[in-house]
Write an enzyme that holds these catalytic residues in place. Structure first.
Site, PDB file in Angstrom:
ATOM      1  N   CYS A  60       6.877  12.361  -0.700  1.00 52.54           N
ATOM      2  CA  CYS A  60       5.203  11.858  -0.222  1.00 52.54           C
ATOM      3  C   CYS A  60       5.244  13.570   0.086  1.00 52.54           C
ATOM      4  CB  CYS A  60       4.939  11.071   1.436  1.00 52.54           C
ATOM      5  SG  CYS A  60       5.261   9.307   1.093  1.00 52.54           S
ATOM      6  N   GLU A  82       2.021   8.297   4.485  1.00 52.11           N
ATOM      7  CA  GLU A  82       1.610   9.269   4.217  1.00 52.11           C
ATOM      8  C   GLU A  82       0.679   9.551   3.714  1.00 52.11           C
ATOM      9  OE1 GLU A  82       6.093   9.944   5.489  1.00 52.11           O
ATOM     10  OE2 GLU A  82       4.605   8.539   4.628  1.00 52.11           O
ATOM     11  N   HIS A  96       2.618   4.476   0.277  1.00 54.83           N
ATOM     12  CA  HIS A  96       3.578   4.642   1.490  1.00 54.83           C
ATOM     13  C   HIS A  96       2.383   5.407   3.078  1.00 54.83           C
ATOM     14  CE1 HIS A  96       7.744   5.771   0.422  1.00 54.83           C
ATOM     15  NE2 HIS A  96       6.879   4.628  -0.210  1.00 54.83           N
ATOM     16  N   CYS A 134       9.223  10.550   1.893  1.00 52.78           N
ATOM     17  CA  CYS A 134      10.071  11.080   1.458  1.00 52.78           C
ATOM     18  C   CYS A 134      10.012  12.223   0.806  1.00 52.78           C
ATOM     19  CB  CYS A 134      10.163   9.881   0.555  1.00 52.78           C
ATOM     20  SG  CYS A 134       8.684   9.497  -0.426  1.00 52.78           S
TER      21      CYS A 134
END
Length: 191
Positions: free
Chosen positions: A101, A72, A70, A98
């Site tokens: 994250c 992040e 992801h 999410c």
């Protein structure tokens, strides 16, 4: 041209990073900022050297692409790789983080999370952010503000509508087109 705010500037950077995404399901970008300076950026995609979803398709297990790191986390890992502290920094991300994250963001010491779009916002993620005293802010992001050809596009749309009028297009045809131009550009077209 109107000068954008710092929040809009960093959010624009995140949207620009999202254009590098190799995920076919959702393009996400993230920017880590300290004292109005960008210290890292990331987008969602495969690990270095692996196949990309845009080339091989997503590798989905339990409704999640396991090939993708992801945005992040990629930004946080960039800081770790180059020895840059994230403690007390801000994170600007195109979509609400999410749950996984969220945990990484909290553990990295991020103090403010700014997001542009809601995306499966987990109530538990919000609870974790609150418990960790991480300020979470929705930033309304107008992508048209970073469109360098906005005025030229508006002029073209206006010229086309004027031509349609001169050719006798009915109000039933013109009205929805005028409304669409108004929505896109935030400028009123007088019929």
């Amino acid at each position: 041209m109107e000068r954008i705010t710092w929040d809009q500037f960093f959010m624009a950077q995140s949207h620009l990073l999202a254009l590098r995404s190799t995920c076919t399901r959702l393009a996400v970008g993230a920017t880590i900022v300290r004292e109005k300076r960008i210290i890292a950026g990331g987008y969602n995609g495969s690990i270095s050297g692996d196949e990309h979803c845009i080339e091989q398709g997503c590798y989905v297990i339990d409704n999640h692409c396991v090939r993708t790191v992801h945005a992040e986390v990629n930004a946080l890992l960039q800081c770790a790789k180059y020895g840059t502290s994230t403690n007390g920094a801000d994170l600007y991300v195109t979509h609400f983080p999410c749950l996984q994250c969220t945990k990484s963001i909290i553990q990295a010491g991020i103090k403010n999370v700014f997001y542009a779009k809601s995306y499966k916002n987990s109530p538990y993620a919000l609870e974790l952010f609150e418990k960790a005293n991480v300020n979470v802010v929705h930033i309304s992001f107008d992508e048209a503000k970073i469109d360098f050809l906005k005025d030229e596009k508006f002029d073209l749309a206006l010229e086309m509508l004027t031509k349609l009028r001169s050719l006798g297009a009915s109000k039933d045809i013109l009205k929805p087109l005028e409304e669409k131009v108004n929505d896109l550009f935030g400028k009123l077209i007088q019929a």
